[in-house]
Design a protein around this motif. Structure first.
Motif, PDB file in Angstrom:
ATOM      1  N   ALA A  49       0.778  -1.091  -0.077  1.00 27.16           N
ATOM      2  CA  ALA A  49       0.033  -0.052  -0.278  1.00 27.16           C
ATOM      3  C   ALA A  49       0.731   1.374  -0.051  1.00 27.16           C
ATOM      4  O   ALA A  49       1.688   1.456   0.439  1.00 27.16           O
ATOM      5  CB  ALA A  49      -0.900   0.002   1.141  1.00 27.16           C
ATOM      6  N   ALA A  50       0.331   2.322  -0.685  1.00 20.85           N
ATOM      7  CA  ALA A  50       1.050   3.539  -0.758  1.00 20.85           C
ATOM      8  C   ALA A  50       0.907   4.487   0.431  1.00 20.85           C
ATOM      9  O   ALA A  50       1.480   5.362   0.629  1.00 20.85           O
ATOM     10  CB  ALA A  50       0.788   4.370  -2.055  1.00 20.85           C
ATOM     11  N   GLY A  51      -0.339   4.206   0.893  1.00 18.66           N
ATOM     12  CA  GLY A  51      -0.669   5.062   2.202  1.00 18.66           C
ATOM     13  C   GLY A  51      -1.179   6.044   2.057  1.00 18.66           C
ATOM     14  O   GLY A  51      -1.417   7.126   2.858  1.00 18.66           O
ATOM     15  N   MET A  52      -1.939   6.283   0.949  1.00 19.04           N
ATOM     16  CA  MET A  52      -3.040   7.600   0.618  1.00 19.04           C
ATOM     17  C   MET A  52      -3.961   7.655   1.548  1.00 19.04           C
ATOM     18  O   MET A  52      -4.740   6.809   1.530  1.00 19.04           O
ATOM     19  CB  MET A  52      -3.185   7.880  -0.911  1.00 19.04           C
ATOM     20  CG  MET A  52      -2.115   8.013  -1.678  1.00 19.04           C
ATOM     21  SD  MET A  52      -2.701   7.978  -3.357  1.00 19.04           S
ATOM     22  CE  MET A  52      -2.976   6.386  -3.605  1.00 19.04           C
ATOM     23  N   LEU A  53      -4.076   8.699   2.380  1.00 16.17           N
ATOM     24  CA  LEU A  53      -5.445   8.984   3.059  1.00 16.17           C
ATOM     25  C   LEU A  53      -6.312   9.897   2.382  1.00 16.17           C
ATOM     26  O   LEU A  53      -6.591  10.835   2.867  1.00 16.17           O
ATOM     27  CB  LEU A  53      -4.970   9.426   4.479  1.00 16.17           C
ATOM     28  CG  LEU A  53      -4.009   8.730   5.211  1.00 16.17           C
ATOM     29  CD1 LEU A  53      -3.535   9.449   6.475  1.00 16.17           C
ATOM     30  CD2 LEU A  53      -4.301   7.417   5.422  1.00 16.17           C
ATOM     31  N   ALA A  54      -6.743   9.215   1.087  1.00 16.97           N
ATOM     32  CA  ALA A  54      -7.571  10.169   0.013  1.00 16.97           C
ATOM     33  C   ALA A  54      -8.786  10.041   0.060  1.00 16.97           C
ATOM     34  O   ALA A  54      -9.526   9.667  -0.902  1.00 16.97           O
ATOM     35  CB  ALA A  54      -6.888   9.530  -1.259  1.00 16.97           C
ATOM     36  N   ALA A  55      -9.473  10.461   1.177  1.00 16.09           N
ATOM     37  CA  ALA A  55     -11.181  10.294   1.204  1.00 16.09           C
ATOM     38  C   ALA A  55     -11.834  11.071   0.042  1.00 16.09           C
ATOM     39  O   ALA A  55     -12.680  10.766  -0.667  1.00 16.09           O
ATOM     40  CB  ALA A  55     -11.377  10.523   2.489  1.00 16.09           C
ATOM     41  N   ARG A 358      -9.643  -1.100  -1.723  1.00 13.13           N
ATOM     42  CA  ARG A 358      -8.482  -0.033  -2.008  1.00 13.13           C
ATOM     43  C   ARG A 358      -8.486   0.866  -0.462  1.00 13.13           C
ATOM     44  O   ARG A 358      -7.285   1.979  -0.641  1.00 13.13           O
ATOM     45  CB  ARG A 358      -9.058   1.070  -3.004  1.00 13.13           C
ATOM     46  CG  ARG A 358      -9.557   0.449  -4.323  1.00 13.13           C
ATOM     47  CD  ARG A 358      -9.668   1.549  -5.380  1.00 13.13           C
ATOM     48  NE  ARG A 358      -8.291   1.807  -5.714  1.00 13.13           N
ATOM     49  CZ  ARG A 358      -7.778   1.767  -7.061  1.00 13.13           C
ATOM     50  NH1 ARG A 358      -8.546   0.855  -7.952  1.00 13.13           N
ATOM     51  NH2 ARG A 358      -6.507   2.134  -7.275  1.00 13.13           N
ATOM     52  N   HIS A 359      -9.020   0.987   0.406  1.00 20.60           N
ATOM     53  CA  HIS A 359      -9.035   1.775   1.575  1.00 20.60           C
ATOM     54  C   HIS A 359      -8.654   1.019   2.846  1.00 20.60           C
ATOM     55  O   HIS A 359      -8.837   1.735   3.732  1.00 20.60           O
ATOM     56  CB  HIS A 359     -10.616   2.273   1.601  1.00 20.60           C
ATOM     57  CG  HIS A 359     -10.962   2.839   0.063  1.00 20.60           C
ATOM     58  ND1 HIS A 359     -10.101   4.065  -0.301  1.00 20.60           N
ATOM     59  CD2 HIS A 359     -11.873   2.321  -0.399  1.00 20.60           C
ATOM     60  CE1 HIS A 359     -10.900   3.988  -1.655  1.00 20.60           C
ATOM     61  NE2 HIS A 359     -12.038   3.347  -1.523  1.00 20.60           N
ATOM     62  N   GLY A 360      -7.812   0.097   2.787  1.00 20.48           N
ATOM     63  CA  GLY A 360      -7.691  -0.438   4.094  1.00 20.48           C
ATOM     64  C   GLY A 360      -6.864   0.586   5.032  1.00 20.48           C
ATOM     65  O   GLY A 360      -7.043   0.648   6.323  1.00 20.48           O
ATOM     66  N   VAL A 361      -5.868   1.192   4.508  1.00 19.08           N
ATOM     67  CA  VAL A 361      -4.809   1.958   5.212  1.00 19.08           C
ATOM     68  C   VAL A 361      -5.849   3.185   5.849  1.00 19.08           C
ATOM     69  O   VAL A 361      -5.929   3.461   7.119  1.00 19.08           O
ATOM     70  CB  VAL A 361      -3.672   2.608   4.609  1.00 19.08           C
ATOM     71  CG1 VAL A 361      -2.823   3.485   5.584  1.00 19.08           C
ATOM     72  CG2 VAL A 361      -3.076   1.266   4.265  1.00 19.08           C
ATOM     73  N   LEU A 362      -6.680   3.756   5.040  1.00 16.75           N
ATOM     74  CA  LEU A 362      -7.378   4.921   5.209  1.00 16.75           C
ATOM     75  C   LEU A 362      -8.374   4.431   6.451  1.00 16.75           C
ATOM     76  O   LEU A 362      -8.623   5.350   7.508  1.00 16.75           O
ATOM     77  CB  LEU A 362      -8.288   5.672   4.343  1.00 16.75           C
ATOM     78  CG  LEU A 362      -9.215   6.510   4.538  1.00 16.75           C
ATOM     79  CD1 LEU A 362      -8.734   7.792   5.274  1.00 16.75           C
ATOM     80  CD2 LEU A 362      -9.729   6.964   3.216  1.00 16.75           C
ATOM     81  N   LEU A 363      -8.862   3.415   6.395  1.00 14.63           N
ATOM     82  CA  LEU A 363      -9.844   2.840   7.152  1.00 14.63           C
ATOM     83  C   LEU A 363      -9.713   2.292   8.497  1.00 14.63           C
ATOM     84  O   LEU A 363     -10.655   1.977   9.208  1.00 14.63           O
ATOM     85  CB  LEU A 363     -11.172   2.107   6.365  1.00 14.63           C
ATOM     86  CG  LEU A 363     -11.982   2.744   5.260  1.00 14.63           C
ATOM     87  CD1 LEU A 363     -12.686   1.777   4.325  1.00 14.63           C
ATOM     88  CD2 LEU A 363     -12.815   3.881   5.765  1.00 14.63           C
TER      89      LEU A 363
END
Ligand code: GLY
Length: 400
Positions: A49-55, A358-363
């Motif tokens: 993962a790139a780690g974008m917190l891109a909501a 696509r959102h594991g890091v953000l979530l």
């Protein structure tokens, strides 16, 4: 079966990807003893993962519930990072902005359409001229068709964050937390003949049994292979592979970028995420083929498109190519919460937290918060739409 009495915990978390680790951390912080089970911690989608917190910039049409969840999680991130010793410095959390750019006129139209939807949701996305974008990021190509800035889409380094969570969980005093490097074969029920009865632990592949009041299934695609899940529960997970590149920016080109750059290049998405250590992450393809390794076509596409947005990418040193599968669901939203039995009661002792796609890091912070609240007995109405059994027959009937 051998029962390991000393491994009895309040909670077992199956899966030590970023989501499982985040849940374990939140539960440990709330005073519970937690045992995390994974043969290879943080080596799945978290590793790529790139780690974008891109909501905001990862908004997709008609995913309103998911948008709400992503925005809530983004808002929880600062507190989540502060809860970890070392905070931002130990996790690569950066509150830098995201630039969204297009390459040709079709990309400009697509991003303008997306901007209309973002505005309808009240999201903070500001159009820039290409000149203004290049004043912010001087190495952007002059050949762009459009640009926007999203102030609230930040980044974290998933490898740093996962390693830090693992280290902190391993270092908690008094054996409050433990990480067991083994594969969970299945969940154990109080009544072994009834898959709708209370879940009381997990069986490991070496025959060990671990017991707990609550089991949280957070092992990504592996969740669908876990034995003993309720008979009516279908977990419709499928792998969507992403190829990703890591590059080193030579000293003479630093700082290549300060912001994350997300682009559309002739309709194909690409993103460039600059890390504080002088490396750059470029991703990410979405493949539903059966190629487990890195795709040559994917690499070609990423380098070609990244270079179209930032020509100096051609001068970087290629350090690493990686491919991993994201656990996707039919509606792109996670499978999160308790599961109903055939009689319609919630099965005690079992929570599912997978399908973060696509959102594991953000979530991760919101998943951790929701899991904690659920096992504390709270009803979490905002999470009902993510119930893991929404694709399974009894609930499907109820919803139709
Ligand atoms: N969230 C970025 C990706 O899945 O590629």
């Amino acid at each position: 079966m051998r029962t390991v009495g000393s491994a009895h915990a309040d909670v077992i978390v199956v899966g030590a990807g970023i989501v499982g680790l985040g849940i374990a951390w939140a539960l440990a912080e709330s005073g519970r003893s937690v045992c995390v089970v994974d043969p290879h911690p943080a080596q799945g989608a978290t590793y790529a993962a790139a780690g974008m917190l891109a909501a905001v910039s990862e908004l997709h049409y008609q995913e309103d519930d998911l948008l709400r969840l992503m925005l809530s999680s983004a808002a929880l991130y600062p507190r989540f990072i502060e809860s970890l010793p070392g905070g931002a410095a130990a996790t690569g959390y950066q509150t830098t902005e995201t630039l969204v750019v297009g390459s040709d006129s079709g990309d400009r139209q697509a991003l303008a359409d997306l901007h209309t939807v973002q505005q309808r949701h009240g999201l903070d996305v500001v159009p820039l001229s290409v000149r203004e974008a290049r004043q912010r990021e001087q190495l952007l190509s002059p050949q762009l068709s459009c640009a926007f800035v999203v102030a609230d889409d930040h980044q974290v380094d998933p490898r740093m964050l996962a390693a830090h969570l693992l280290a902190e969980l391993g270092a908690m005093p008094g054996g409050q937390t433990s990480v067991v490097r083994a594969t969970a074969r299945g969940v154990i029920h109080e009544d072994e003949g009834d898959l709708d009865s209370r879940v009381i632990g997990v069986d490991l592949d070496d025959g060990t049994r671990l017991l707990a009041q609550e089991v949280i299934v957070a092992n990504g695609l592996g969740a669908a292979r876990l034995a003993g899940l309720p008979g009516s529960l279908a977990l419709p997970l499928r792998p969507v592979y992403g190829d990703i590149l890591r590059l080193r920016v030579p000293d003479n080109l630093r700082t290549l970028l300060s912001a994350t750059v997300r682009g559309l290049v002739r309709g194909v998405p690409v993103y460039l995420v600059p890390r504080a250590d002088g490396t750059l992450v470029i991703g990410a393809t979405s493949r539903e083929d059966s190629l487990l390794g890195v795709s040559a076509g994917g690499m070609y596409q990423l380098l070609r498109d990244a270079q179209a947005l930032v020509p100096a990418v051609a001068e970087l040193e290629l350090l690493e190519t990686t491919a991993r599968a994201r656990p996707a669901t039919p509606d792109n939203a996670p499978l999160l919460g308790r599961v109903a039995s055939a009689q319609g009661d919630m099965i005690p002792g079992l929570v599912v937290a997978t399908g973060f796609y696509r959102h594991g890091v953000l979530l991760t912070p919101i998943a951790a918060d929701i899991c904690r609240r659920i096992i504390e007995g709270e009803d979490v109405p905002d999470a009902h739409c993510f119930r893991p059994d929404r694709f399974s027959s009894p609930l499907r009937k109820e919803l139709s």
